[in-house]
Write a protein that holds these residues in place. Structure first.
Motif, PDB file in Angstrom:
ATOM      1  N   VAL A 115      29.004 -48.342 -10.031  1.00 41.26           N
ATOM      2  CA  VAL A 115      29.731 -49.553 -10.433  1.00 41.26           C
ATOM      3  C   VAL A 115      29.002 -50.788  -9.922  1.00 41.26           C
ATOM      4  O   VAL A 115      28.826 -51.778 -10.644  1.00 41.26           O
ATOM      5  CB  VAL A 115      31.178 -49.513  -9.907  1.00 41.26           C
ATOM      6  N   SER A 116      28.553 -50.728  -8.676  1.00 43.62           N
ATOM      7  CA  SER A 116      27.819 -51.852  -8.093  1.00 43.62           C
ATOM      8  C   SER A 116      26.523 -52.117  -8.854  1.00 43.62           C
ATOM      9  O   SER A 116      26.158 -53.276  -9.097  1.00 43.62           O
ATOM     10  CB  SER A 116      27.515 -51.556  -6.622  1.00 43.62           C
ATOM     11  N   ALA A 117      25.835 -51.051  -9.243  1.00 46.34           N
ATOM     12  CA  ALA A 117      24.577 -51.210  -9.978  1.00 46.34           C
ATOM     13  C   ALA A 117      24.812 -51.879 -11.327  1.00 46.34           C
ATOM     14  O   ALA A 117      24.013 -52.723 -11.763  1.00 46.34           O
ATOM     15  CB  ALA A 117      23.917 -49.852 -10.171  1.00 46.34           C
ATOM     16  N   HIS A 118      25.913 -51.532 -11.994  1.00 44.04           N
ATOM     17  CA  HIS A 118      26.197 -52.145 -13.294  1.00 44.04           C
ATOM     18  C   HIS A 118      26.669 -53.596 -13.143  1.00 44.04           C
ATOM     19  O   HIS A 118      26.372 -54.438 -13.996  1.00 44.04           O
ATOM     20  CB  HIS A 118      27.224 -51.309 -14.060  1.00 44.04           C
ATOM     21  N   ARG A 119      27.380 -53.880 -12.071  1.00 45.95           N
ATOM     22  CA  ARG A 119      27.728 -55.281 -11.806  1.00 45.95           C
ATOM     23  C   ARG A 119      26.460 -56.107 -11.625  1.00 45.95           C
ATOM     24  O   ARG A 119      26.327 -57.212 -12.160  1.00 45.95           O
ATOM     25  CB  ARG A 119      28.592 -55.379 -10.545  1.00 45.95           C
ATOM     26  N   LYS A 120      25.538 -55.552 -10.856  1.00 48.90           N
ATOM     27  CA  LYS A 120      24.274 -56.256 -10.622  1.00 48.90           C
ATOM     28  C   LYS A 120      23.497 -56.420 -11.926  1.00 48.90           C
ATOM     29  O   LYS A 120      22.854 -57.456 -12.153  1.00 48.90           O
ATOM     30  CB  LYS A 120      23.435 -55.501  -9.601  1.00 48.90           C
ATOM     31  N   LEU A 121      23.559 -55.402 -12.780  1.00 45.18           N
ATOM     32  CA  LEU A 121      22.869 -55.486 -14.067  1.00 45.18           C
ATOM     33  C   LEU A 121      23.364 -56.686 -14.867  1.00 45.18           C
ATOM     34  O   LEU A 121      22.566 -57.485 -15.383  1.00 45.18           O
ATOM     35  CB  LEU A 121      23.084 -54.194 -14.855  1.00 45.18           C
ATOM     36  N   PHE A 122      24.676 -56.846 -14.963  1.00 43.16           N
ATOM     37  CA  PHE A 122      25.224 -57.958 -15.738  1.00 43.16           C
ATOM     38  C   PHE A 122      24.981 -59.296 -15.046  1.00 43.16           C
ATOM     39  O   PHE A 122      24.761 -60.317 -15.706  1.00 43.16           O
ATOM     40  CB  PHE A 122      26.715 -57.736 -15.995  1.00 43.16           C
ATOM     41  N   THR A 123      24.998 -59.299 -13.711  1.00 43.80           N
ATOM     42  CA  THR A 123      24.682 -60.529 -12.981  1.00 43.80           C
ATOM     43  C   THR A 123      23.236 -60.942 -13.236  1.00 43.80           C
ATOM     44  O   THR A 123      22.942 -62.127 -13.465  1.00 43.80           O
ATOM     45  CB  THR A 123      24.899 -60.330 -11.471  1.00 43.80           C
ATOM     46  N   ASP A 124      22.341 -59.973 -13.220  1.00 42.17           N
ATOM     47  CA  ASP A 124      20.927 -60.265 -13.484  1.00 42.17           C
ATOM     48  C   ASP A 124      20.732 -60.795 -14.899  1.00 42.17           C
ATOM     49  O   ASP A 124      19.932 -61.711 -15.130  1.00 42.17           O
ATOM     50  CB  ASP A 124      20.082 -59.004 -13.278  1.00 42.17           C
ATOM     51  N   LEU A 125      21.461 -60.222 -15.849  1.00 46.53           N
ATOM     52  CA  LEU A 125      21.364 -60.706 -17.230  1.00 46.53           C
ATOM     53  C   LEU A 125      21.871 -62.143 -17.338  1.00 46.53           C
ATOM     54  O   LEU A 125      21.275 -62.979 -18.024  1.00 46.53           O
ATOM     55  CB  LEU A 125      22.165 -59.791 -18.160  1.00 46.53           C
ATOM     56  N   ALA A 126      22.981 -62.429 -16.635  1.00 44.56           N
ATOM     57  CA  ALA A 126      23.541 -63.781 -16.677  1.00 44.56           C
ATOM     58  C   ALA A 126      22.597 -64.799 -16.043  1.00 44.56           C
ATOM     59  O   ALA A 126      22.546 -65.962 -16.471  1.00 44.56           O
ATOM     60  CB  ALA A 126      24.892 -63.808 -15.967  1.00 44.56           C
ATOM     61  N   ARG A 127      21.845 -64.352 -15.048  1.00 46.94           N
ATOM     62  CA  ARG A 127      20.895 -65.242 -14.364  1.00 46.94           C
ATOM     63  C   ARG A 127      19.529 -65.250 -15.046  1.00 46.94           C
ATOM     64  O   ARG A 127      18.607 -65.898 -14.573  1.00 46.94           O
ATOM     65  CB  ARG A 127      20.736 -64.800 -12.912  1.00 46.94           C
TER      66      ARG A 127
END
Length: 255
Positions: A115-127
């Protein structure tokens, strides 16, 4: 028996001089195939056998996977985890352990991390951090690429490897003959384990050395990789920079 026979026939076609590398569950079949070829003095038996994160003796340091296997009768696994391939797909009606169930089981063991890895994935995409996002996406593209297993293979594996421990107890048979890993003398043996492996715990793979006492000290080796879990034994940065060079050198030394 069919899987082991397939490995034996594969090596027979390749001829003398092959090196075998097995990862995870196939480690058991690869060791058995090497043993039966040694018992028969087969000329194409492998020059080296590398076993990576495989459940040679699942009694050692049992993980959640091992505990599940011993907590239910084999009928439970057949009733709850086996399904038939839908008619519209190739292999229709074949009984399998579906890949999506395997993925769900893997992810449930470390759900918070995924779950943490996928949160980071979307955060990275947003940034707009494309490099980091693509690295995560590439990892999960491979992580999710899981094939269905035939019901027969899966159920036999659960029963023989994880419930009855037939190989380490010396009761495993192939085509009606007792399998004797002690017959292996000329094949070099390397085992590799991950320090943080929570699927195939430390000690389960290196147990192969105890089953093969007649391999000389110069033809055997073991590597415990610090800081990696199950997947990291055969994938990722430490595999490329630390584990693979050891494997490569071992094969070259025994070629």
């Amino acid at each position: 028996d069919e899987y082991i026979d397939h490995i034996v026939r594969f090596l027979d076609v390749m001829g003398p001089g092959a090196h075998v590398v097995a990862v995870c569950q196939p480690c058991v079949a690869a060791l058995v195939a090497t043993a039966v070829m040694a018992q028969g003095d087969h000329p194409a038996r492998p020059r080296s056998l590398t076993l990576m994160a495989g459940p040679i003796d699942a009694r050692v340091n049992p993980t959640k996977v091992n505990e599940l296997a011993t907590s239910k009768p084999i009928a439970w696994f057949e009733r709850n985890l086996i399904a038939s391939v839908p008619w519209r797909y190739p292999g229709a009606c074949r009984r399998v352990y579906p890949g999506f169930l395997q993925v769900a089981a893997f992810m449930s063991m470390n759900l918070e991390r995924h779950v943490s890895a996928h949160r980071k994935l979307f955060t990275d995409l947003a940034r707009d951090d494309r490099a980091s996002a693509l690295a995560t996406a590439a990892f999960y593209d491979e992580y999710f690429a899981v094939l269905d297993l035939t019901a027969e293979f899966y159920l036999e594996t659960v029963q023989k490897v994880f419930q009855q421990y037939e190989l380490p107890l010396g009761t495993l048979e192939w085509q009606g003959r007792r399998v004797e890993p002690a017959a292996i003398r000329r094949t070099a043996l390397l085992t590799v384990e991950g320090e943080r492996d929570d699927i195939c715990a430390v000690g389960q793979t290196v147990a192969a050395h105890d089953l093969c006492p007649n391999i000389g000290p110069a033809k055997r080796g073991h590597h415990l990789q610090a800081g990696v879990g199950h997947y990291g034994v055969f994938n990722g940065r430490r595999w490329e920079s630390q584990i693979y060079p050891i494997l490569q050198n071992f094969i070259r030394a025994n070629d």
